[in-house]
Design a protein around this motif. Structure first.
Motif, mmCIF file in Angstrom:
data_model
loop_
_atom_site.group_PDB
_atom_site.id
_atom_site.type_symbol
_atom_site.label_atom_id
_atom_site.label_comp_id
_atom_site.label_asym_id
_atom_site.label_seq_id
_atom_site.Cartn_x
_atom_site.Cartn_y
_atom_site.Cartn_z
ATOM 1 N N ASP A 29 0.837 -1.192 0.000
ATOM 2 C CA ASP A 29 0.000 0.000 0.000
ATOM 3 C C ASP A 29 0.877 1.250 0.000
ATOM 4 O O ASP A 29 1.966 1.262 0.590
ATOM 5 N N ILE A 30 0.394 2.289 -0.647
ATOM 6 C CA ILE A 30 1.118 3.560 -0.692
ATOM 7 C C ILE A 30 0.318 4.566 0.125
ATOM 8 O O ILE A 30 -0.784 4.985 -0.280
ATOM 9 N N ALA A 32 0.491 7.696 0.807
ATOM 10 C CA ALA A 32 0.131 8.986 0.213
ATOM 11 C C ALA A 32 -1.064 8.845 -0.730
ATOM 12 O O ALA A 32 -1.947 9.718 -0.773
ATOM 13 N N ARG A 33 -1.126 7.744 -1.460
ATOM 14 C CA ARG A 33 -2.251 7.528 -2.380
ATOM 15 C C ARG A 33 -3.535 7.212 -1.606
ATOM 16 O O ARG A 33 -4.634 7.614 -2.019
ATOM 17 N N GLU A 36 -4.793 10.489 -0.248
ATOM 18 C CA GLU A 36 -5.388 11.249 -1.348
ATOM 19 C C GLU A 36 -6.807 10.766 -1.636
ATOM 20 O O GLU A 36 -7.730 11.572 -1.816
ATOM 21 N N ALA A 37 -6.992 9.440 -1.661
ATOM 22 C CA ALA A 37 -8.322 8.889 -1.919
ATOM 23 C C ALA A 37 -9.282 9.180 -0.777
ATOM 24 O O ALA A 37 -10.446 9.546 -1.006
ATOM 25 N N ASP A 40 -10.448 12.660 -0.876
ATOM 26 C CA ASP A 40 -11.360 12.865 -2.000
ATOM 27 C C ASP A 40 -12.748 12.292 -1.714
ATOM 28 O O ASP A 40 -13.765 12.889 -2.090
ATOM 29 N N ARG A 283 -8.779 -0.687 -2.649
ATOM 30 C CA ARG A 283 -7.888 -1.019 -3.776
ATOM 31 C C ARG A 283 -7.789 -2.519 -3.972
ATOM 32 O O ARG A 283 -7.726 -3.281 -2.996
ATOM 33 N N LEU A 299 -10.620 0.902 -6.576
ATOM 34 C CA LEU A 299 -9.472 1.270 -7.401
ATOM 35 C C LEU A 299 -8.763 0.002 -7.852
ATOM 36 O O LEU A 299 -8.781 -1.014 -7.161
ATOM 37 N N ASP A 302 -3.107 -0.296 -9.185
ATOM 38 C CA ASP A 302 -2.216 0.847 -9.425
ATOM 39 C C ASP A 302 -2.865 2.168 -8.990
ATOM 40 O O ASP A 302 -2.374 3.252 -9.329
ATOM 41 N N TYR A 303 -3.961 2.086 -8.255
ATOM 42 C CA TYR A 303 -4.715 3.230 -7.729
ATOM 43 C C TYR A 303 -5.506 3.992 -8.788
ATOM 44 O O TYR A 303 -6.040 5.062 -8.510
ATOM 45 N N SER A 304 -5.615 3.474 -9.980
ATOM 46 C CA SER A 304 -6.495 4.095 -10.971
ATOM 47 C C SER A 304 -7.940 3.679 -10.665
ATOM 48 O O SER A 304 -8.194 2.551 -10.243
#
Length: 321
Positions: A29-30, A32-33, A36-37, A40, A283, A299, A302-304
């Protein structure tokens, strides 16, 4: 009108059958991502819940915290729904009680809720019934958590989760009622329902999804919980709900299922005293693995975003109270 809060499990690790290792883990897991999610998805000025798990294995020890360092996702309006899974065998309850007390002390006001055990009625993937001692651990754990929270003057909900039970011969709820008695019921702030319509058991073609959701909620409130003498005043939270994608389970269908289930739960919130909903999960564990356990995410790995991400964000903004 009662408050209704939304949340999400923001990790990517997923419980799988013990025979397959017990936990599916993909790329790291990242943080920061994830932040961000979460920023949001959380509507401005509204509270939001982050679900996190750890597995207690005995002797005061735990493993597999997911997501790692969950406190980094906490803010003034975003708190942790922390799940203490119970996987110990032949471990004195005193160790478990001490572990719970230390958890309350460590996390304190970062917690909005503390869930004692995960699906203690189920031996399926992620269920704590694989431990033969889980039922007494559930009772002792809820009582210990409530006592420690009161001692420290904290405001943290205490509860537990189960899956739905339709088998009239299943003894889980009656035994929980007998073991716990009135003291256990008095200590409960909620009971969480983990349910995954049309995932592990396909819906019959003649079943309307919203009707099916209502039927599950009715069974849970008025049959399952009633067998343990848990009153209507104890609210239900949807602890886990999701619909995974795969080569035969399209992205658009995930979005449609998510919206239908969320709206059905929300529509019946007053009928069944439901106070919140948490999606599982943010994710994918591995978006190239066709096994459904690996693609529950809103997601991709790749968090897309999948289409369901935007649908979830829209519904949370519309329905948060």
């Amino acid at each position: 009108m009662q408050s209704f809060t939304f949340g999400i499990y923001p990790g990517s690790a997923v419980g799988i059958p013990a025979s397959e290792g017990g936990l599916a883990i993909g790329s790291p897991d990242i943080a920061a991502r994830i932040c961000e999610a979460l920023d949001d998805l959380q509507p401005q000025g509204k509270s939001f819940v982050v679900r996190a798990y750890v597995q207690y294995i005995g002797k005061g020890q735990s493993v597999w915290p997911t997501p790692e360092n969950a406190r980094q996702y906490v803010s003034d309006t975003r708190k942790l729904d922390f799940v203490l899974c119970y996987r110990a065998i032949d471990d004195p309850l005193e160790n478990w009680i001490r572990y719970i007390q230390e958890t309350v002390q460590q996390y304190g006001s970062d917690l909005i809720s503390l869930q004692i055990t995960e699906e203690p009625n189920s031996k399926e993937a992620g269920g704590d019934a694989i431990s033969p001692d889980v039922r007494p651990a559930l009772i002792a754990g809820v009582l210990a958590a409530k006592e420690e929270i009161r001692r420290l003057g904290l405001s943290i909900r205490v509860g537990f989760s189960t899956t739905i039970i339709f088998d009239s011969n299943d003894d889980f709820w009656p035994e929980i009622g007998r073991l716990g008695g009135s003291a256990f019921v008095a200590a409960l702030d909620y009971v969480a329902l983990d349910f995954f319509p049309d995932v592990f058991v396909p819906l019959p073609p003649n079943v309307v999804l919203s009707d099916g959701v209502r039927g599950v909620l009715h069974q849970f409130r008025y049959v399952n919980m009633a067998q343990a003498a848990i009153p209507f005043s104890v609210p239900i939270f949807i602890g886990e709900n999701g619909w995974p994608t795969s080569p035969t389970r399209p992205y658009e269908r995930q979005s449609q299922m998510l919206e239908a289930i969320m709206r059905a739960v929300y529509e019946h919130r007053e009928t069944f005293n439901i106070r919140g909903y948490t999606y599982f999960n943010l994710r994918d564990t591995n978006s190239t693995n066709p096994d459904i356990f690996y693609q529950f995410g809103l997601l991709r790995d790749d968090y897309s975003p999948k289409p369901a991400y935007a649908a979830f964000k829209k519904l949370v903004a519309e329905l948060s109270l």
